[in-house]
Design an enzyme around this catalytic site. Structure first.
Site, PDB file in Angstrom:
ATOM      1  N   ILE A 116     -33.324 -21.240  49.687  1.00 27.96           N
ATOM      2  CA  ILE A 116     -33.417 -21.307  48.223  1.00 27.96           C
ATOM      3  C   ILE A 116     -34.624 -22.149  47.818  1.00 27.96           C
ATOM      4  CG2 ILE A 116     -32.239 -21.991  46.095  1.00 27.96           C
ATOM      5  CD1 ILE A 116     -29.579 -21.549  47.468  1.00 27.96           C
TER       6      ILE A 116
ATOM      7  N   SER B 212     -22.105 -26.270  44.615  1.00 29.65           N
ATOM      8  CA  SER B 212     -21.634 -25.034  45.225  1.00 29.65           C
ATOM      9  C   SER B 212     -20.325 -24.554  44.597  1.00 29.65           C
ATOM     10  CB  SER B 212     -21.421 -25.288  46.715  1.00 29.65           C
ATOM     11  OG  SER B 212     -20.675 -24.243  47.282  1.00 29.65           O
TER      12      SER B 212
ATOM     13  N   TYR C  43     -17.584 -29.724  53.847  1.00 26.04           N
ATOM     14  CA  TYR C  43     -18.837 -29.343  53.178  1.00 26.04           C
ATOM     15  C   TYR C  43     -18.663 -29.399  51.659  1.00 26.04           C
ATOM     16  CZ  TYR C  43     -22.359 -26.185  51.211  1.00 26.04           C
ATOM     17  OH  TYR C  43     -23.350 -25.632  50.431  1.00 26.04           O
TER      18      TYR C  43
HETATM   19  N1  LIG Z   1     -27.183 -20.287  50.040  1.00 25.50           N
HETATM   20  C1  LIG Z   1     -26.129 -20.401  49.247  1.00 25.50           C
HETATM   21  O1  LIG Z   1     -25.471 -19.382  48.913  1.00 25.50           O
HETATM   22  C2  LIG Z   1     -25.696 -21.743  48.723  1.00 25.50           C
HETATM   23  C3  LIG Z   1     -24.484 -21.800  48.043  1.00 25.50           C
HETATM   24  C4  LIG Z   1     -24.070 -23.023  47.537  1.00 25.50           C
HETATM   25  C5  LIG Z   1     -24.868 -24.156  47.703  1.00 25.50           C
HETATM   26  N2  LIG Z   1     -26.051 -24.093  48.380  1.00 25.50           N
HETATM   27  C6  LIG Z   1     -26.836 -25.330  48.496  1.00 25.50           C
HETATM   28  O2  LIG Z   1     -28.200 -25.070  48.202  1.00 25.50           O
HETATM   29  C7  LIG Z   1     -29.046 -25.912  48.970  1.00 25.50           C
HETATM   30  C8  LIG Z   1     -30.048 -25.071  49.732  1.00 25.50           C
HETATM   31  O3  LIG Z   1     -29.345 -24.196  50.574  1.00 25.50           O
HETATM   32  P1  LIG Z   1     -30.068 -23.063  51.422  1.00 25.50           P
HETATM   33  O4  LIG Z   1     -29.163 -21.885  51.402  1.00 25.50           O
HETATM   34  O5  LIG Z   1     -31.476 -22.923  50.985  1.00 25.50           O
HETATM   35  O6  LIG Z   1     -29.967 -23.706  52.875  1.00 25.50           O
HETATM   36  P2  LIG Z   1     -31.089 -23.832  54.038  1.00 25.50           P
HETATM   37  O7  LIG Z   1     -30.348 -24.330  55.220  1.00 25.50           O
HETATM   38  O8  LIG Z   1     -31.894 -22.605  54.140  1.00 25.50           O
HETATM   39  O9  LIG Z   1     -32.025 -24.978  53.485  1.00 25.50           O
HETATM   40  C9  LIG Z   1     -31.725 -26.327  53.614  1.00 25.50           C
HETATM   41  C10 LIG Z   1     -32.988 -27.035  54.056  1.00 25.50           C
HETATM   42  O10 LIG Z   1     -32.679 -28.425  54.149  1.00 25.50           O
HETATM   43  C11 LIG Z   1     -33.282 -28.933  55.312  1.00 25.50           C
HETATM   44  N3  LIG Z   1     -32.534 -30.110  55.743  1.00 25.50           N
HETATM   45  C12 LIG Z   1     -31.320 -30.151  56.373  1.00 25.50           C
HETATM   46  N4  LIG Z   1     -30.980 -31.413  56.656  1.00 25.50           N
HETATM   47  C13 LIG Z   1     -32.008 -32.198  56.187  1.00 25.50           C
HETATM   48  C14 LIG Z   1     -32.251 -33.588  56.218  1.00 25.50           C
HETATM   49  N5  LIG Z   1     -31.357 -34.439  56.789  1.00 25.50           N
HETATM   50  N6  LIG Z   1     -33.387 -34.060  55.666  1.00 25.50           N
HETATM   51  C15 LIG Z   1     -34.290 -33.213  55.115  1.00 25.50           C
HETATM   52  N7  LIG Z   1     -34.115 -31.881  55.058  1.00 25.50           N
HETATM   53  C16 LIG Z   1     -32.981 -31.375  55.606  1.00 25.50           C
HETATM   54  C17 LIG Z   1     -33.253 -27.808  56.317  1.00 25.50           C
HETATM   55  O11 LIG Z   1     -34.243 -27.967  57.326  1.00 25.50           O
HETATM   56  C18 LIG Z   1     -33.502 -26.597  55.433  1.00 25.50           C
HETATM   57  O12 LIG Z   1     -34.873 -26.275  55.371  1.00 25.50           O
HETATM   58  C19 LIG Z   1     -28.129 -26.709  49.884  1.00 25.50           C
HETATM   59  O13 LIG Z   1     -27.947 -28.005  49.334  1.00 25.50           O
HETATM   60  C20 LIG Z   1     -26.818 -25.946  49.882  1.00 25.50           C
HETATM   61  O14 LIG Z   1     -25.722 -26.808  50.073  1.00 25.50           O
HETATM   62  C21 LIG Z   1     -26.461 -22.905  48.900  1.00 25.50           C
END
Ligand SMILES: NC(=O)c1ccc[n+]([C@@H]2O[C@H](COP(=O)([O-])OP(=O)(O)OC[C@H]3O[C@@H](n4cnc5c(N)ncnc54)[C@H](O)[C@@H]3O)[C@@H](O)[C@H]2O)c1
Ligand SMILES: [Zn+2]
Length: 378
Positions: A15, A126, A186
């Site tokens: 995202i 979320s 989570y």
């Molecule tokens: N994809 C979905 O449908 C969805 C739904 C609800 C919430 N979210 C939330 O949206 C956000 C982005 O999700 P996404 O789907 O892009 O996930 P993703 O895993 O693709 O992206 C998360 C990024 O955070 C980085 N990361 C992880 N731990 C880290 C740390 N300790 N320090 C620095 N960077 C770190 C990872 O390397 C990754 O690039 C998250 O907070 C997730 O909880 C996503």
């Protein structure tokens, strides 16, 4: 003052990277803080899609020495860096709480104890904060049942029942003020993240918004991460000639929203004050069963492989949850544009040409769930 410099934590992820593209194209100066978590970035390097017009800092959101100067150089912070999987959080409890909850606590500690210029904070929340979605009972009206018991799942009695009279209840779109409860670690961390950010925002007058993402899908979604979203998992199974595994009877209702609509909504949150200090559902407003999604993927791929409907449940799964997006519409003028057909066609096109490939680790993840006793036997 207006926003020029935006810090996006987790900006190498799915995202975050799309938001980075949109912000760069709108003339913002964007800095990404990301630790390139190996489960997401198997190559250990910045992904090929990383926008060259943004700046990239490899570091952890739990590391003050890296995080603080980046916050001080920004007028907006988009905090997306997180550990992202419901199932995995149930056996990596310490890691999930540490990265998600403590990482956010550190950001807030920085904002409260420094002379910063931050005018807006977005924190990724979320659908998980709701637990079950909203329901109505024929007799009792709106009700908020909690997680189904193991016995109910073992009896394959999939539909939710009214907490007052025990009759089956009807799913309705979930508004932001539905009673919240969490049924996995989570989601607890996501809840803490949003509560903490909105509280500190209100207390210190720092406009903050907590987008509650429903099922976001689109290009760059990790196909090889078995802990990622269902659409990516099934697509990866189909591309590997295997059946998508659909739990229960496949009748679970969800809201799948295209990453492009999500990014539009996030930009509105950054640029407009309408949703300040609120948690806001980010969905398509359309309802679909997960079996329909599995079948749509196979159809668009031209694959004859049928989903495997397990008729078994997982302990932490909810039955239905779909988005009421009235708040985003009214406070921000948000209007989703991408249809499921368009969005999934785009996802498939991308997956076929994905440089990362789609390695299917799903069986390994399923084994882990079995070993931890998280699948209900019947
Ligand atoms: N994809 C979905 O449908 C969805 C739904 C609800 C919430 N979210 C939330 O949206 C956000 C982005 O999700 P996404 O789907 O892009 O996930 P993703 O895993 O693709 O992206 C998360 C990024 O955070 C980085 N990361 C992880 N731990 C880290 C740390 N300790 N320090 C620095 N960077 C770190 C990872 O390397 C990754 O690039 C998250 O907070 C997730 O909880 C996503
Ligand atoms: Zn009732």
């Amino acid at each position: 003052m207006s926003i020029r410099d935006v810090l996006v934590t987790g900006g190498a992820g799915y995202i975050g990277s799309h938001l980075v593209d949109s912000l760069v194209s709108r003339g913002y100066q964007v800095t990404v803080l990301d630790n390139l978590e190996p489960q997401v970035h198997r190559s250990g390097t910045w992904p090929s899609y990383a926008n060259p017009k943004a700046q990239y800092v490899r570091g952890d959101v739990r590391d003050r020495a890296v995080f603080e100067p980046l916050v001080l150089a920004s007028q907006a912070v988009v905090h997306f860096g997180a550990a992202v999987s419901v199932g995995q959080s149930m056996y990596q409890v310490d890691r999930y709480v540490d990265v998600n909850t403590r990482g956010t606590a550190l950001l807030l500690d920085i904002l409260v104890n420094t002379k910063h210029k931050v005018e807006k904070v977005l924190v990724a929340s979320s659908i998980g904060v709701y637990g079950e979605g909203a329901y109505t009972c024929r007799t009792h009206g709106p009700v908020a049942p909690t997680i189904r018991g193991e016995q109910q799942l073992a009896a394959r009695d999939w539909e939710q029942r009214c907490p007052s009279c025990g009759e089956h209840v009807q799913s309705i779109p979930t508004p932001e003020d539905k009673a919240l409860y969490r049924d996995n670690i989570y989601s607890m961390t996501k809840y803490h993240q949003e509560e903490m950010v909105l509280l500190i925002g209100k207390t210190y007058g720092i406009p903050a918004v907590a987008p509650r993402f429903f099922n976001v899908y689109g290009p760059r979604q990790s196909l090889s991460n078995p802990y990622a979203g269902v659409a990516a998992i099934w697509l990866s199974r189909l591309l590997n000639g295997k059946q998508p595994v659909v739990f229960e009877d496949g009748g679970q209702l969800r809201d799948f929203v295209s990453i492009h609509d999500v990014v539009d909504c996030l930009v509105l949150m950054l640029e407009k004050p309408g949703a300040d200090y609120l948690p806001v559902n980010v969905g398509s407003g359309q309802t679909v069963t997960i079996l329909e999604i599995a079948q749509l993927l196979a159809r668009l791929l031209g694959s004859a492989i049928e989903p495997q409907v397990t008729q078994t449940g997982r302990k932490f799964d909810i039955r239905h949850n779909t988005a009421d997006i009235t708040c985003a519409r009214q406070t921000l003028g948000f209007e989703p544009k991408v249809t499921l057909e368009q969005g999934f066609t785009e996802l498939i096109e991308w997956a076929r040409n994905s440089p990362d490939g789609a390695v299917d680790f799903f069986d390994k993840a399923l084994d882990e769930l079995k070993q931890k006793g998280l699948l209900v036997q019947n």
